[in-house]
Design a protein around this motif. Structure first.
Motif, PDB file in Angstrom:
ATOM      1  N   TRP A  15      36.864  12.852 106.205  1.00 45.45           N
ATOM      2  CA  TRP A  15      36.942  14.185 106.638  1.00 45.45           C
ATOM      3  C   TRP A  15      37.116  15.223 105.506  1.00 45.45           C
ATOM      4  O   TRP A  15      36.460  16.163 105.464  1.00 45.45           O
ATOM      5  N   TRP A  16      38.089  14.958 104.631  1.00 50.00           N
ATOM      6  CA  TRP A  16      38.586  15.959 103.628  1.00 50.00           C
ATOM      7  C   TRP A  16      37.368  15.960 102.582  1.00 50.00           C
ATOM      8  O   TRP A  16      36.964  16.788 101.902  1.00 50.00           O
ATOM      9  N   LYS A  17      36.777  14.768 102.433  1.00 49.04           N
ATOM     10  CA  LYS A  17      35.703  14.799 101.307  1.00 49.04           C
ATOM     11  C   LYS A  17      34.602  15.590 102.016  1.00 49.04           C
ATOM     12  O   LYS A  17      33.734  16.411 101.020  1.00 49.04           O
ATOM     13  N   LEU A  18      34.092  15.449 103.166  1.00 49.18           N
ATOM     14  CA  LEU A  18      33.310  16.519 103.788  1.00 49.18           C
ATOM     15  C   LEU A  18      33.518  17.676 103.660  1.00 49.18           C
ATOM     16  O   LEU A  18      32.473  18.657 103.033  1.00 49.18           O
ATOM     17  N   HIS A  19      34.693  18.079 103.694  1.00 47.89           N
ATOM     18  CA  HIS A  19      35.040  19.448 103.641  1.00 47.89           C
ATOM     19  C   HIS A  19      34.907  20.068 102.355  1.00 47.89           C
ATOM     20  O   HIS A  19      34.499  21.308 102.266  1.00 47.89           O
ATOM     21  N   GLU A  20      35.448  19.408 101.327  1.00 44.56           N
ATOM     22  CA  GLU A  20      35.270  19.721  99.986  1.00 44.56           C
ATOM     23  C   GLU A  20      33.572  19.788  99.592  1.00 44.56           C
ATOM     24  O   GLU A  20      33.378  20.584  98.746  1.00 44.56           O
ATOM     25  N   LEU A  21      32.934  18.976 100.014  1.00 48.56           N
ATOM     26  CA  LEU A  21      31.493  18.771  99.817  1.00 48.56           C
ATOM     27  C   LEU A  21      30.706  20.039 100.325  1.00 48.56           C
ATOM     28  O   LEU A  21      29.812  20.736  99.964  1.00 48.56           O
ATOM     29  N   GLU A  22      31.260  20.394 101.639  1.00 43.02           N
ATOM     30  CA  GLU A  22      30.471  21.757 102.127  1.00 43.02           C
ATOM     31  C   GLU A  22      31.094  22.920 101.475  1.00 43.02           C
ATOM     32  O   GLU A  22      30.230  23.921 101.302  1.00 43.02           O
ATOM     33  N   LYS A  23      32.409  23.016 101.044  1.00 46.66           N
ATOM     34  CA  LYS A  23      32.712  23.949 100.056  1.00 46.66           C
ATOM     35  C   LYS A  23      31.657  24.049  98.758  1.00 46.66           C
ATOM     36  O   LYS A  23      31.326  25.209  98.371  1.00 46.66           O
ATOM     37  N   GLU A  24      31.601  22.954  98.099  1.00 47.56           N
ATOM     38  CA  GLU A  24      30.622  23.018  97.006  1.00 47.56           C
ATOM     39  C   GLU A  24      29.156  23.245  97.318  1.00 47.56           C
ATOM     40  O   GLU A  24      28.418  24.043  96.466  1.00 47.56           O
ATOM     41  N   ALA A  25      28.646  23.014  98.441  1.00 47.49           N
ATOM     42  CA  ALA A  25      27.420  23.472  99.089  1.00 47.49           C
ATOM     43  C   ALA A  25      27.185  24.803  99.360  1.00 47.49           C
ATOM     44  O   ALA A  25      26.295  25.644  98.585  1.00 47.49           O
ATOM     45  N   THR A  26      28.354  25.507  99.697  1.00 45.28           N
ATOM     46  CA  THR A  26      28.365  26.931 100.010  1.00 45.28           C
ATOM     47  C   THR A  26      28.075  27.813  98.473  1.00 45.28           C
ATOM     48  O   THR A  26      27.564  28.628  98.265  1.00 45.28           O
ATOM     49  N   TYR A  27      29.100  27.248  97.588  1.00 48.28           N
ATOM     50  CA  TYR A  27      29.109  27.632  96.289  1.00 48.28           C
ATOM     51  C   TYR A  27      27.593  27.457  95.497  1.00 48.28           C
ATOM     52  O   TYR A  27      27.410  28.493  94.994  1.00 48.28           O
ATOM     53  N   TYR A  28      26.980  26.547  95.580  1.00 49.22           N
ATOM     54  CA  TYR A  28      25.816  26.388  94.944  1.00 49.22           C
ATOM     55  C   TYR A  28      24.825  27.189  95.567  1.00 49.22           C
ATOM     56  O   TYR A  28      23.757  27.590  95.033  1.00 49.22           O
ATOM     57  N   GLN A  29      24.724  27.205  97.009  1.00 50.14           N
ATOM     58  CA  GLN A  29      23.756  28.116  97.634  1.00 50.14           C
ATOM     59  C   GLN A  29      23.890  29.743  97.256  1.00 50.14           C
ATOM     60  O   GLN A  29      22.955  30.174  97.105  1.00 50.14           O
TER      61      GLN A  29
END
Length: 103
Positions: free
Chosen positions: A39-53
């Motif tokens: 769950w924590w890794k998913l949360h971090e990856l979603e933040k990264e995806a938002t940044y890259y978008q």
């Protein structure tokens, strides 16, 4: 007699249920710790995806501006990649940390 039989059967099911619960929480491949880590890794990856978008949309706007105008294209190449004409000299002014003053 029948009451003792029901009580022993009920105790068996309660003990089996508790053992299964302990097994699933701590020893299973999808235990509680693994689920929290995922769950924590998913949360971090979603933040990264938002940044890259956001970076992609910013670069698309910049690209549209630069490619639409020859003068802006030249300005962009000079500032971003320090390109110059053959007869020119380019001077970059830096601060104390050796970073360009204008970015």
């Amino acid at each position: 007699m029948l009451n003792r039989l029901f009580r022993s059967v009920r105790n068996f099911y309660v003990a089996t249920g508790l053992a299964l619960l302990v097994w699933m929480l701590f020893f299973d491949a999808n235990d509680l710790v693994t689920q929290a880590r995922n769950w924590w890794k998913l949360h971090e990856l979603e933040k990264e995806a938002t940044y890259y978008q956001e970076q992609i949309s910013r670069l698309q706007v910049e690209r549209r501006e630069v490619l639409g105008n020859d003068r802006l294209r030249e300005k962009f190449a000079r500032e971003k990649y320090l390109m110059k004409k053959p007869t020119e000299d380019v001077f970059v002014i830096v601060d104390e940390q050796n970073e360009p003053i204008e970015k």
